[in-house]
Design a protein around this motif. Structure first.
Motif: not given
Length: 370
Positions: A162-171, A279-288
């Motif tokens: 999840i950290a990798v996805r949240l820290n992708s350039k786009k996100n 909404g996308k950011i929220q779901l990734l943060m929810l996963g973490a």
């Protein structure tokens, strides 16, 4: 084993008794495929709140304080259909049974349904992964049935992934843009009064999103839905989180808790921050966040929504079961089912998206009402 069938107020009184509740809870803990949708804190308030729209039907085997099998249903469509209690609010409609029962409860329950409701179709959507299904072919009352598999996306919770996805350039770019509008905060709403303070806005944003995508306004169209969600939160089985930008709600999610799983429920975002996909950011943060709370899985739920695949790390299969009282009702349903599948295949081959079809159908419905 004796499977009893009770309906209406008698059914609610039976399963609300202290003795039954104790056995029910033990059965939930013992049954590996049980979910929150079979929990007393889901079933009882739903029966009570939606009593005007259906007749509660409960099948169970109880001996003193031991409950070895339980199937909560609702009779609808003037007695023509039996569905899982919770209807559209229940993502998983299923029986629960002791592991050492060898399917005796569910096979006897189906026979009891046929005796008590000889002309009703039984529809369970969805049966959770792990529930035994081999009994269906040998059931004396299951000659006419359709068992359909459904793809279920899951997000297994890994802090590093999840950290990798949240820290992708786009996100990371989206997060930085959100931060320019105000302080970014993610929180779980446990306090019920705090939930009530936010619930009106949650309903409004959810309805707005659903109207845009599917041409429905679930909370506005169903005045009982809000009462039910309030009760779920009050009872502690609705996990609610909000992503705020400054003092503004940017995104939210509210879903049911089943052991160490959280099921995707109602979610949405503010159109004001739409370009940053909160909404996308929220779901990734929810996963973490769920990983920190010792959850193992965010169940993205079946249904074919394309956005869910962006978050899925693996998949499994759940099932939809229809059991028919006669060959005629089976064939009638099969013809309708085949027609829908043909239409879906045709639209797909023509590259027509489902949302466009829903838009056309909604406009035709409005035109016919004018």
């Amino acid at each position: 084993m004796t499977v009893s069938v009770k309906t209406g107020d008698e059914a609610i009184a039976w399963i609300s008794s202290q003795q039954f509740m104790a056995g029910w809870q033990c059965l939930l803990d013992d049954c590996s495929w049980s979910t929150a949708c079979q929990h007393p804190d889901f079933i009882l308030p739903w029966y009570q709140i939606y009593a005007e729209r259906c007749i509660p039907v409960v099948l169970a085997d109880q001996s003193d304080d031991l409950v070895t099998g339980f199937l909560p249903l609702a009779l609808i469509n003037n007695g023509k259909m039996l569905v899982g209690a919770g209807m559209v609010e229940a993502e998983y409609q299923c029986w629960i049974e002791r592991a050492d029962n060898d399917n005796r409860f569910i096979t006897q329950a189906i026979e009891a349904i046929r005796r008590a409701f000889p002309s009703a179709i039984l529809h369970l959507r969805y049966i959770n992964d792990g529930a035994p299904l081999e009994w269906i072919k040998s059931s004396r009352s299951g000659c006419f049935y359709r068992l359909q598999s459904h793809h279920r996306p899951l997000m297994k919770l890994s802090a590093s992934d999840i950290a990798v996805r949240l820290n992708s350039k786009k996100n990371r770019g989206k997060i930085n843009k959100l931060k320019r509008s105000g302080e970014l905060s993610f929180e779980r709403i446990k306090d019920h009064q705090e939930f009530m303070n936010s619930f009106g806005e949650i309903c409004e944003k959810y309805d707005s999103r659903q109207k845009e995508k599917n041409f429905v306004s679930p909370f506005k169209d169903d005045q009982l839905k809000g009462k039910f969600y309030i009760e779920l939160h009050k009872r502690g089985i609705l996990h609610t989180t909000i992503l705020n930008v400054g003092k503004q709600m940017a995104a939210f999610h509210a879903g049911l808790i089943s052991r160490d799983w959280l099921h995707l429920g109602i979610n949405g975002q503010s159109s004001y921050f739409g370009e940053q996909s909160p909404g996308k950011i929220q779901l990734l943060m929810l996963g973490a966040f769920l990983h920190q709370e010792n959850f193992s899985t965010l169940d993205l739920t079946p249904g074919g929504d394309e956005y869910k695949e962006q978050f899925a790390t693996q998949h499994d299969t759940v099932f939809e079961l229809l059991m028919f009282p006669s060959f005629f009702s089976f064939m009638t349903n099969q013809i309708k089912f085949s027609g829908r599948n043909f239409a879906k295949s045709l639209f797909k081959s023509m590259n027509i998206r489902p949302t466009l079809v829903r838009r056309v159908v909604a406009r035709l419905n409005r035109a016919s009402q004018n």
